[in-house]
Design a protein around this motif. Structure first.
Motif, short mmCIF file in Angstrom:
data_model
loop_
_atom_site.label_atom_id
_atom_site.label_comp_id
_atom_site.label_asym_id
_atom_site.label_seq_id
_atom_site.Cartn_x
_atom_site.Cartn_y
_atom_site.Cartn_z
N ASP A 5 0.82 -1.22 0.00
CA ASP A 5 0.00 0.00 0.00
C ASP A 5 0.85 1.27 0.00
O ASP A 5 0.33 2.37 0.13
CB ASP A 5 -0.97 0.00 1.18
N GLY A 6 2.19 1.11 -0.11
CA GLY A 6 3.08 2.26 -0.17
C GLY A 6 3.66 2.70 1.15
O GLY A 6 4.48 3.61 1.20
N THR A 7 3.25 2.06 2.25
CA THR A 7 3.77 2.43 3.57
C THR A 7 5.19 1.91 3.74
O THR A 7 5.47 0.75 3.44
CB THR A 7 2.88 1.87 4.70
N ARG A 8 6.08 2.78 4.24
CA ARG A 8 7.48 2.40 4.44
C ARG A 8 7.78 2.29 5.93
O ARG A 8 7.36 3.11 6.74
CB ARG A 8 8.41 3.44 3.82
N PHE A 9 8.51 1.23 6.29
CA PHE A 9 8.93 1.01 7.68
C PHE A 9 10.44 0.98 7.73
O PHE A 9 11.10 0.47 6.82
CB PHE A 9 8.35 -0.31 8.20
N GLU A 10 11.00 1.54 8.80
CA GLU A 10 12.45 1.73 8.86
C GLU A 10 13.03 1.22 10.17
O GLU A 10 12.40 1.27 11.22
CB GLU A 10 12.78 3.21 8.70
N LYS A 11 14.24 0.70 10.09
CA LYS A 11 15.02 0.30 11.26
C LYS A 11 16.36 0.99 11.19
O LYS A 11 17.11 0.83 10.21
CB LYS A 11 15.22 -1.22 11.27
N GLN A 12 16.68 1.78 12.21
CA GLN A 12 17.94 2.52 12.24
C GLN A 12 18.99 1.71 12.98
O GLN A 12 18.77 1.26 14.11
CB GLN A 12 17.73 3.87 12.94
N VAL A 13 20.13 1.50 12.36
CA VAL A 13 21.26 0.83 12.98
C VAL A 13 22.36 1.86 13.18
O VAL A 13 22.86 2.43 12.20
CB VAL A 13 21.78 -0.35 12.12
N ASP A 14 22.71 2.13 14.43
CA ASP A 14 23.67 3.19 14.72
C ASP A 14 25.08 2.85 14.27
O ASP A 14 25.83 3.71 13.80
CB ASP A 14 23.66 3.51 16.21
N VAL A 15 25.46 1.58 14.44
CA VAL A 15 26.83 1.15 14.10
C VAL A 15 26.76 -0.21 13.42
O VAL A 15 26.32 -1.19 14.03
CB VAL A 15 27.72 1.06 15.35
N ALA A 16 27.21 -0.29 12.19
CA ALA A 16 27.23 -1.56 11.47
C ALA A 16 28.41 -2.40 11.97
O ALA A 16 29.53 -1.92 12.08
CB ALA A 16 27.35 -1.33 9.97
N ALA A 17 28.12 -3.68 12.29
CA ALA A 17 29.16 -4.60 12.75
C ALA A 17 28.93 -5.96 12.12
O ALA A 17 27.78 -6.37 11.93
CB ALA A 17 29.15 -4.71 14.28
N PRO A 18 29.99 -6.68 11.77
CA PRO A 18 29.83 -7.99 11.12
C PRO A 18 29.04 -8.95 12.01
O PRO A 18 29.22 -8.98 13.23
CB PRO A 18 31.28 -8.48 10.94
N SER A 19 28.15 -9.70 11.38
CA SER A 19 27.38 -10.70 12.11
C SER A 19 28.32 -11.79 12.62
O SER A 19 29.19 -12.27 11.89
CB SER A 19 26.33 -11.31 11.19
N ILE A 20 28.14 -12.16 13.88
CA ILE A 20 29.02 -13.16 14.49
C ILE A 20 28.51 -14.56 14.19
O ILE A 20 27.34 -14.87 14.40
CB ILE A 20 29.10 -12.93 16.02
N GLN A 21 29.41 -15.42 13.72
CA GLN A 21 29.07 -16.80 13.42
C GLN A 21 29.51 -17.70 14.57
O GLN A 21 30.52 -17.43 15.24
CB GLN A 21 29.76 -17.24 12.12
#
Length: 390
Positions: free
Chosen positions: A120-136
């Motif tokens: 329907d055109g609605t946008r949702f957002e998630k703010q990430v302050d600091v990008a860090a590699p995903s831990i495996q």
């Protein structure tokens, strides 16, 4: 015999009729009477629950937390529209989740806004302050989190247990004071755990989960369940000649262990999200706090014979869950899981408080003793002071 059977049938029917009528009413509202709820605008909602950064890709876990089904039609990073793969598919029924994979050459330490747009055109957002590699979950990382969990959970609790000889030499009035001090320590811990659960739900969960009510419900169920377990343990303790104080210390260790699992979740999640400063703060702060938890376990047992093996086992019950918490927080963190376990820990701690207060009352006949009241107050003050030292 026929009279009894007839009476049972009538009772069963009277129990079922309200459910049948309720089902008919709900069916009518969503069927022929749908015009009753067709007024107004139905607002869709999706929640971006988790964002992971891997090699040249950003992965978002999204859930439909609105009242109607939606389709995800577009993804963007910092308002730049990008191609995306949605697994298993773009259509989400209510509460259904999906994984959105966005090819993107991200830079470590940089902030990003991940946006998803629905049909329907609605946008949702998630703010990430600091990008860090995903831990495996490699052997190295599993060991790393285990060391942190040991440092935060096991070692401080074991240090706190070393107060056992000191407490065992106290006079009766002083012992009552320190037993009540245990109540003060746990009371602060319980309030802190509830506050953290509510704060986590407010920051990370959709309003559809009713965060405060979720925390209250889980905490109360946890309280009741552990109260039942506690009563069973007390009965077994009496039957096997096991001292009551040991049973109480075991319940304290279980309650603290559940709480420490929640602490481990917080530390693991902070490290994964790249919040190194917060992670260090939590490690030092929790380590300081958990030393007093060892004291709380030792206090009820101070009038029993010193059995190092039993005391160490209780310390492990209280401390080891911190390791599992760091693993879960570091590798498969979920805000909903974190809230639930923090709430379970809250209920467990308050159940232990009630258990200790009952024991004090049985021993003394009253709770308004000056030693008891002073002990509770001092215990809370100690926890407050240690909470602001780091």
């Amino acid at each position: 015999m026929e009279v009894k059977r007839s009476s049972s049938t009538k009772t069963a029917v009277s129990a079922i009729i309200p459910f049948v009528l309720l089902a008919v009413m709900i069916g009518y509202v969503f069927g022929p009477g749908s015009e009753l709820i067709s007024f107004g605008v139905v607002i869709p909602e999706i929640s971006i629950e988790k964002v992971e950064f891997v090699d040249s890709e950003i992965i978002a876990t999204v859930r439909n937390t609105g009242p109607i089904a939606v389709d995800i039609v577009m993804a963007d990073i910092d308002d730049m529209i990008l191609p995306a793969a949605i697994e298993p598919d773009k259509h989400l029924e209510r509460f259904e989740s999906a994984i959105v994979r966005i090819p993107f050459d991200w830079n470590e330490g940089q902030p990003y806004a991940i946006g998803l747009t629905i049909d329907d055109g609605t946008r949702f957002e998630k703010q990430v302050d600091v990008a860090a590699p995903s831990i495996q979950p490699t052997i190295e990382m599993i060991s790393y989190f285990a060391v942190i969990g040991t440092y935060v959970g096991i070692i401080p609790v074991m240090i706190g247990l070393l107060w056992f000889p000191f407490i065992s030499k106290l006079s009766r009035s002083k012992y009552k004071f320190f037993l009540a001090l245990t109540v003060g320590l746990l009371l602060f811990l319980g309030i802190s755990s509830a506050e953290e659960a509510i704060e986590t739900s407010a920051e990370n969960l959709s309003d559809v989960f009713n965060g405060v009510l979720l925390v209250a419900t889980v905490a109360i169920v946890s309280f009741l369940a552990l109260n039942y377990v506690g009563e069973k343990l007390k009965k077994r303790a009496g039957a096997s000649k096991l001292a009551g104080p040991v049973a109480i210390a075991l319940m304290i260790a279980i309650g603290i262990g559940l709480h420490n699992f929640g602490e481990g979740l917080a530390i693991g999640a902070a490290i994964v999200l790249g919040e190194a400063a917060l992670g260090a703060f939590l490690i030092v702060g929790f380590a300081l706090h958990n030393t007093t938890e060892g004291f709380a376990i030792a206090a009820p047992m101070a009038r029993t014979k010193l059995m190092i093996g039993r005391l160490a086992a209780l310390g492990m019950i209280a401390g080891v869950p911190a390791i599992f918490g760091t693993w879960v927080g570091g590798f498969v963190y979920s805000p909903l899981t974190a809230v639930i376990f923090l709430a379970i820990g809250t209920g467990a701690i308050f159940q232990v408080i009630v258990l200790i207060m009952r024991w004090i009352q049985n021993e003394e006949g009253k709770l308004s003793n000056s030693s008891v009241l002073a002990g509770i107050a001092v215990g809370m003050l100690i926890m407050y002071i240690t909470s602001i030292l780091v």
